[in-house]
Design a protein around this motif. Structure first.
Motif, PDB file in Angstrom:
ATOM      1  N   LEU A  96      98.874  64.100  33.562  1.00 49.22           N
ATOM      2  CA  LEU A  96      98.785  64.116  35.029  1.00 49.22           C
ATOM      3  C   LEU A  96      98.619  62.721  35.629  1.00 49.22           C
ATOM      4  CD1 LEU A  96      96.443  67.215  35.602  1.00 49.22           C
ATOM      5  CD2 LEU A  96      98.951  67.120  35.658  1.00 49.22           C
ATOM      6  N   ALA A  97      98.727  61.690  34.795  1.00 46.70           N
ATOM      7  CA  ALA A  97      98.453  60.332  35.277  1.00 46.70           C
ATOM      8  C   ALA A  97      99.397  59.923  36.403  1.00 46.70           C
ATOM      9  CB  ALA A  97      98.539  59.338  34.116  1.00 46.70           C
ATOM     10  N   THR A  98     100.687  60.132  36.233  1.00 49.26           N
ATOM     11  CA  THR A  98     101.645  59.746  37.276  1.00 49.26           C
ATOM     12  C   THR A  98     101.450  60.601  38.520  1.00 49.26           C
ATOM     13  OG1 THR A  98     103.258  59.065  35.614  1.00 49.26           O
ATOM     14  CG2 THR A  98     104.088  59.514  37.832  1.00 49.26           C
ATOM     15  N   TRP A  99     101.251  61.886  38.334  1.00 47.36           N
ATOM     16  CA  TRP A  99     101.042  62.816  39.463  1.00 47.36           C
ATOM     17  C   TRP A  99      99.790  62.447  40.259  1.00 47.36           C
ATOM     18  CZ3 TRP A  99      96.895  66.419  39.644  1.00 47.36           C
ATOM     19  CH2 TRP A  99      96.968  67.378  40.672  1.00 47.36           C
ATOM     20  N   ALA A 100      98.723  62.070  39.554  1.00 44.78           N
ATOM     21  CA  ALA A 100      97.445  61.773  40.214  1.00 44.78           C
ATOM     22  C   ALA A 100      97.356  60.336  40.703  1.00 44.78           C
ATOM     23  CB  ALA A 100      96.283  62.061  39.263  1.00 44.78           C
ATOM     24  N   GLY A 101      98.109  59.450  40.053  1.00 46.51           N
ATOM     25  CA  GLY A 101      98.088  58.037  40.440  1.00 46.51           C
ATOM     26  C   GLY A 101      97.664  57.108  39.326  1.00 46.51           C
ATOM     27  N   SER A 102      96.909  57.629  38.368  1.00 43.31           N
ATOM     28  CA  SER A 102      96.474  56.837  37.212  1.00 43.31           C
ATOM     29  C   SER A 102      95.743  57.764  36.251  1.00 43.31           C
ATOM     30  CB  SER A 102      95.528  55.708  37.636  1.00 43.31           C
ATOM     31  OG  SER A 102      94.286  56.246  38.062  1.00 43.31           O
ATOM     32  N   PRO A 103      95.574  57.361  34.986  1.00 46.37           N
ATOM     33  CA  PRO A 103      94.811  58.191  34.058  1.00 46.37           C
ATOM     34  C   PRO A 103      93.369  58.417  34.536  1.00 46.37           C
ATOM     35  CG  PRO A 103      96.103  56.584  32.844  1.00 46.37           C
ATOM     36  CD  PRO A 103      96.230  56.224  34.294  1.00 46.37           C
ATOM     37  N   ALA A 104      92.768  57.383  35.098  1.00 49.06           N
ATOM     38  CA  ALA A 104      91.386  57.519  35.574  1.00 49.06           C
ATOM     39  C   ALA A 104      91.301  58.520  36.731  1.00 49.06           C
ATOM     40  CB  ALA A 104      90.841  56.162  36.010  1.00 49.06           C
ATOM     41  N   GLU A 105      92.283  58.464  37.626  1.00 51.06           N
ATOM     42  CA  GLU A 105      92.296  59.396  38.751  1.00 51.06           C
ATOM     43  C   GLU A 105      92.579  60.816  38.265  1.00 51.06           C
ATOM     44  OE1 GLU A 105      92.067  60.707  42.782  1.00 51.06           O
ATOM     45  OE2 GLU A 105      91.196  59.089  41.581  1.00 51.06           O
ATOM     46  N   ALA A 106      93.444  60.945  37.251  1.00 54.51           N
ATOM     47  CA  ALA A 106      93.703  62.263  36.681  1.00 54.51           C
ATOM     48  C   ALA A 106      92.423  62.848  36.097  1.00 54.51           C
ATOM     49  CB  ALA A 106      94.787  62.172  35.610  1.00 54.51           C
ATOM     50  N   GLU A 107      91.627  62.006  35.432  1.00 56.78           N
ATOM     51  CA  GLU A 107      90.358  62.479  34.879  1.00 56.78           C
ATOM     52  C   GLU A 107      89.408  62.887  36.000  1.00 56.78           C
ATOM     53  OE1 GLU A 107      86.732  61.113  31.901  1.00 56.78           O
ATOM     54  OE2 GLU A 107      88.678  60.097  31.808  1.00 56.78           O
ATOM     55  N   ARG A 108      89.356  62.095  37.070  1.00 58.26           N
ATOM     56  CA  ARG A 108      88.490  62.440  38.201  1.00 58.26           C
ATOM     57  C   ARG A 108      88.876  63.788  38.802  1.00 58.26           C
ATOM     58  NH1 ARG A 108      88.239  63.299  43.222  1.00 58.26           N
ATOM     59  NH2 ARG A 108      90.466  62.936  43.560  1.00 58.26           N
ATOM     60  N   VAL A 109      90.199  63.991  38.982  1.00 59.23           N
ATOM     61  CA  VAL A 109      90.692  65.246  39.562  1.00 59.23           C
ATOM     62  C   VAL A 109      90.300  66.430  38.669  1.00 59.23           C
ATOM     63  CG1 VAL A 109      92.793  66.561  40.051  1.00 59.23           C
ATOM     64  CG2 VAL A 109      92.571  64.211  40.871  1.00 59.23           C
ATOM     65  N   CYS A 110      90.482  66.268  37.372  1.00 51.46           N
ATOM     66  CA  CYS A 110      90.126  67.348  36.441  1.00 51.46           C
ATOM     67  C   CYS A 110      88.642  67.692  36.549  1.00 51.46           C
ATOM     68  CB  CYS A 110      90.463  66.956  35.009  1.00 51.46           C
ATOM     69  SG  CYS A 110      92.225  66.933  34.628  1.00 51.46           S
ATOM     70  N   ARG A 111      87.805  66.684  36.544  1.00 53.34           N
ATOM     71  CA  ARG A 111      86.366  66.938  36.585  1.00 53.34           C
ATOM     72  C   ARG A 111      85.957  67.539  37.928  1.00 53.34           C
ATOM     73  NH1 ARG A 111      84.491  65.524  31.927  1.00 53.34           N
ATOM     74  NH2 ARG A 111      85.323  63.746  30.756  1.00 53.34           N
ATOM     75  N   ALA A 112      86.608  67.102  38.999  1.00 50.29           N
ATOM     76  CA  ALA A 112      86.313  67.668  40.324  1.00 50.29           C
ATOM     77  C   ALA A 112      86.699  69.140  40.387  1.00 50.29           C
ATOM     78  CB  ALA A 112      87.052  66.883  41.405  1.00 50.29           C
ATOM     79  N   ALA A 113      87.717  69.519  39.602  1.00 54.56           N
ATOM     80  CA  ALA A 113      88.167  70.916  39.568  1.00 54.56           C
ATOM     81  C   ALA A 113      87.425  71.742  38.524  1.00 54.56           C
ATOM     82  CB  ALA A 113      89.668  70.968  39.287  1.00 54.56           C
TER      83      ALA A 113
END
Length: 285
Positions: free
Chosen positions: A243-260
């Protein structure tokens, strides 16, 4: 008036009709004609359609399934891309089921291009779908025609298993997740390749859909589907990477996952459609 079983097309009638029309089944349009009356009657029975239903049928071909549907339902709206078959279908029904001819509406069109249908709003989709367009046709009709409550389609067995797959299974993927947005989906049976002419190289499966409410979410279906596409584009990668490209970066993808509330080390194949919706929501926060 013909007896109900006499209306149906058997192997000899299918070949005779095809010869008379100069039809040679083409791979381009995925043409494999059903030559077994028991199978089309089984499809109608499993579909659970009745006298109040308006059934959309995609790819009626020579009319095998159409002739089985007509006695059971109010109207059949048959969409046929082959101009010769589209023109011949009313004559076939008129000859074999003249008392039911008024229930048939034939549309010469590509099911992937239509936006509206003539006649009353469809309540069901029942079809022997060409293998090469089966998933996009089902998803398109679920999207375009919210009045469709039930679907029963015969498709390549591998596709059937994919559509009905549950999270965590090997067959689960984009078609499974997107179909689950609209409906509860189940594999409703298998069909031998021997009931077709020409005989395909694979067996078929029956897939049943019962529409239900979409997941409650503050984002659009398109946003959720974009997340599904991203998660499965690199199937073997974890959500953090996929999800890195979709979210903007690997770190942002991790943030999105944890927020969900989702473990970022999981793969997309473990998530159901509600979790994908949660991810799409979390990206916007």
């Amino acid at each position: 008036m013909p007896e109900p079983t006499a209306r149906l097309l058997g192997a000899s009638q299918v070949r005779e009709l095809a010869d008379r029309l100069g039809i040679r089944p083409t791979k381009q349009w995925g043409q494999n004609f059903v030559v077994d009356g028991n199978t089309v009657e089984r499809i109608v029975r499993v579909a659970g359609v009745g006298p109040n239903d308006v059934v959309a049928e995609v790819g009626p071909g020579l009319g095998s399934l159409t002739l089985a549907l007509l006695p059971a339902v109010r109207t059949v709206i048959a969409l046929e891309v082959d101009p010769v078959l589209a023109a011949a279908l009313p004559d076939t029904v008129g000859a074999r089921a003249p008392d039911l001819a008024e229930r048939l509406l034939v549309v010469h069109a590509d099911a992937l291009q239509v936006h509206t249908l003539p006649g009353p709003a469809p309540t069901a989709l029942v079809a022997n779908l060409p293998y090469n367009v089966s998933v996009p046709v089902v998803l398109r009709f679920l999207e375009l025609f919210p009045t469709i409550e039930r679907i029963l389609v015969m498709v390549q067995l591998e596709v059937a298993e994919r559509l009905a797959a549950r999270p965590g299974s090997k067959a689960y993927g984009v078609p499974s997740a997107k179909a689950a947005w609209y409906a509860d989906v189940r594999l409703a049976g298998t069909v031998s390749r021997s009931i077709f002419w020409p005989v395909p190289n694979v067996d078929s499966g029956l897939v049943a859909f019962e529409r239900r409410s979409a997941p409650e979410t503050t984002v659009s279906r398109a946003d959720v589907f974009a997340c599904v596409d991203a998660a499965f584009a690199q199937r073997r990668k974890t959500l953090r990477a996929a999800l890195a490209t979709w979210a903007g970066s690997p770190a942002e993808a991790e943030r999105v996952c944890r927020a969900a509330g989702i473990d970022p080390t999981l793969r997309g194949e473990r998530l159901d459609i509600h979790q994908f919706a949660a991810l799409a929501e979390a990206r916007g926060r």
